[in-house]
Design an enzyme around this catalytic site. Sequence first.
Site, mmCIF file in Angstrom:
data_model
loop_
_atom_site.group_PDB
_atom_site.id
_atom_site.type_symbol
_atom_site.label_atom_id
_atom_site.label_comp_id
_atom_site.label_asym_id
_atom_site.label_seq_id
_atom_site.Cartn_x
_atom_site.Cartn_y
_atom_site.Cartn_z
ATOM 1 N N PRO A 1 121.019 51.622 59.566
ATOM 2 C CA PRO A 1 122.293 51.678 58.856
ATOM 3 C C PRO A 1 123.050 50.353 58.809
ATOM 4 C CG PRO A 1 122.413 52.870 60.940
ATOM 5 C CD PRO A 1 120.968 52.560 60.693
ATOM 6 N N ASN A 2 123.618 50.108 57.654
ATOM 7 C CA ASN A 2 124.487 48.954 57.358
ATOM 8 C C ASN A 2 123.730 47.637 57.219
ATOM 9 O OD1 ASN A 2 126.985 50.490 57.445
ATOM 10 N ND2 ASN A 2 126.573 50.690 59.634
ATOM 11 N N ARG B 1 128.108 41.566 55.141
ATOM 12 C CA ARG B 1 128.748 42.230 56.271
ATOM 13 C C ARG B 1 128.990 41.242 57.432
ATOM 14 N NH1 ARG B 1 125.030 45.733 60.425
ATOM 15 N NH2 ARG B 1 126.758 46.590 61.612
ATOM 16 N N TYR C 1 126.337 38.295 61.700
ATOM 17 C CA TYR C 1 124.999 38.547 61.144
ATOM 18 C C TYR C 1 124.515 37.484 60.158
ATOM 19 C CZ TYR C 1 125.918 43.080 63.261
ATOM 20 O OH TYR C 1 126.219 44.078 64.153
ATOM 21 N N ASN D 1 114.867 47.516 63.549
ATOM 22 C CA ASN D 1 116.274 47.293 63.872
ATOM 23 C C ASN D 1 117.000 48.561 63.434
ATOM 24 O OD1 ASN D 1 118.910 46.604 64.224
ATOM 25 N ND2 ASN D 1 118.766 44.605 63.210
ATOM 26 N N ALA E 1 123.192 50.722 64.688
ATOM 27 C CA ALA E 1 123.973 51.485 65.677
ATOM 28 C C ALA E 1 123.216 52.702 66.202
ATOM 29 C CB ALA E 1 125.304 51.903 65.069
ATOM 30 N N HIS F 1 121.944 52.836 69.809
ATOM 31 C CA HIS F 1 122.800 53.185 70.943
ATOM 32 C C HIS F 1 123.151 54.673 70.989
ATOM 33 C CE1 HIS F 1 123.051 48.883 70.611
ATOM 34 N NE2 HIS F 1 123.771 48.946 69.511
ATOM 35 N N ASP G 1 112.584 59.377 70.576
ATOM 36 C CA ASP G 1 111.471 60.330 70.685
ATOM 37 C C ASP G 1 110.412 60.074 69.611
ATOM 38 O OD1 ASP G 1 112.566 61.592 72.879
ATOM 39 O OD2 ASP G 1 113.157 63.420 71.816
ATOM 40 N N GLU H 1 111.611 46.477 69.083
ATOM 41 C CA GLU H 1 113.037 46.624 68.751
ATOM 42 C C GLU H 1 113.645 45.244 68.526
ATOM 43 O OE1 GLU H 1 115.252 49.078 71.548
ATOM 44 O OE2 GLU H 1 117.073 47.923 71.167
ATOM 45 N N HIS I 1 117.285 43.061 67.380
ATOM 46 C CA HIS I 1 118.702 42.968 67.011
ATOM 47 C C HIS I 1 119.003 41.532 66.624
ATOM 48 C CE1 HIS I 1 119.325 46.977 68.357
ATOM 49 N NE2 HIS I 1 118.643 46.678 69.447
ATOM 50 N N ILE I 2 119.719 41.385 65.545
ATOM 51 C CA ILE I 2 120.075 40.051 65.050
ATOM 52 C C ILE I 2 121.045 39.377 66.025
ATOM 53 C CG2 ILE I 2 121.247 38.849 63.147
ATOM 54 C CD1 ILE I 2 120.314 41.338 61.393
ATOM 55 N N SER I 3 122.024 40.142 66.450
ATOM 56 C CA SER I 3 123.021 39.606 67.393
ATOM 57 C C SER I 3 122.553 39.817 68.829
ATOM 58 C CB SER I 3 124.365 40.321 67.176
ATOM 59 O OG SER I 3 124.241 41.700 67.480
ATOM 60 N N ARG J 1 128.121 41.531 73.540
ATOM 61 C CA ARG J 1 129.109 42.270 72.732
ATOM 62 C C ARG J 1 129.664 43.464 73.531
ATOM 63 N NH1 ARG J 1 126.631 43.177 66.924
ATOM 64 N NH2 ARG J 1 128.830 43.645 66.493
ATOM 65 N N ARG K 1 127.100 48.666 73.236
ATOM 66 C CA ARG K 1 125.886 48.132 72.607
ATOM 67 C C ARG K 1 124.830 47.723 73.644
ATOM 68 N NH1 ARG K 1 127.570 47.448 67.188
ATOM 69 N NH2 ARG K 1 129.790 46.994 67.105
HETATM 70 C C1 DQA Z 1 122.484 45.283 65.427
HETATM 71 C C2 DQA Z 1 123.368 45.488 66.656
HETATM 72 C C3 DQA Z 1 123.960 46.887 66.666
HETATM 73 O O1 DQA Z 1 124.775 47.068 67.813
HETATM 74 C C4 DQA Z 1 124.795 47.113 65.434
HETATM 75 O O2 DQA Z 1 125.288 48.424 65.391
HETATM 76 C C5 DQA Z 1 124.071 46.775 64.171
HETATM 77 C C6 DQA Z 1 123.221 45.601 64.146
HETATM 78 C C7 DQA Z 1 121.978 43.829 65.336
HETATM 79 O O3 DQA Z 1 121.048 43.602 64.570
HETATM 80 O O4 DQA Z 1 122.530 42.911 65.985
HETATM 81 O O5 DQA Z 1 124.239 47.436 63.151
HETATM 82 O O6 DQA Z 1 121.362 46.119 65.546
#
Ligand code: DQA
Length: 140
Positions: free
Chosen positions: A10-11, A18, A23, A72, A75, A78, A85, A96, A98-100, A105, A109
């Site tokens: 998502p997002n 964004r 990001y 990725n 959210a 978390h 599963d 897995e 994550h960009i950040s 943070r 997270r």
């Molecule tokens: C994220 C980190 C997550 O906590 C956040 O909800 C995202 C992006 C990252 O790529 O840093 O949507 O997965």
Amino acid sequence: MSNIIIINGPNLNLLGVREKGIYGDMDFQTYFDVLRQSHDGVTLTYFQSNHEGAIIDKIHEVGFSMDGIVLNAGAYTHTSLAIGDAIAAVTTPVVEVHISNVYARESFRHHSYLAKNCKGVICGFGLDGYRLAVESLLIK
Ligand code: DQA
């Protein structure tokens, strides 16, 4: 030829628009095209969804045949026991991403429902984390 899919949750369709301070300002399709061009020996595909069930369906669809999944889950990382599963249920290794740097943070997270079932976790390297994840999956 290795078959690897990148799944964004998502997002992440809003990358480049964004929260650019966190990001970056590159949209994912631009990054993905460059990544694909620089990995000749790999069949790289991309899927994005804002829906938890669609992400689970995609993991089931590819998770017994492809060589690797770079995930990725945004959210959902978390919150989603169900995606955790799904990763445990399939045989394809999942990395897995994550960009950040999620550990720098908010504390909500810091926990992942996915990491335990993944081959590894890469976070905090910006979009380059996807390349690192692809390359980690190519190591036999
Ligand atoms: C994220 C980190 C997550 O906590 C956040 O909800 C995202 C992006 C990252 O790529 O840093 O949507 O997965």
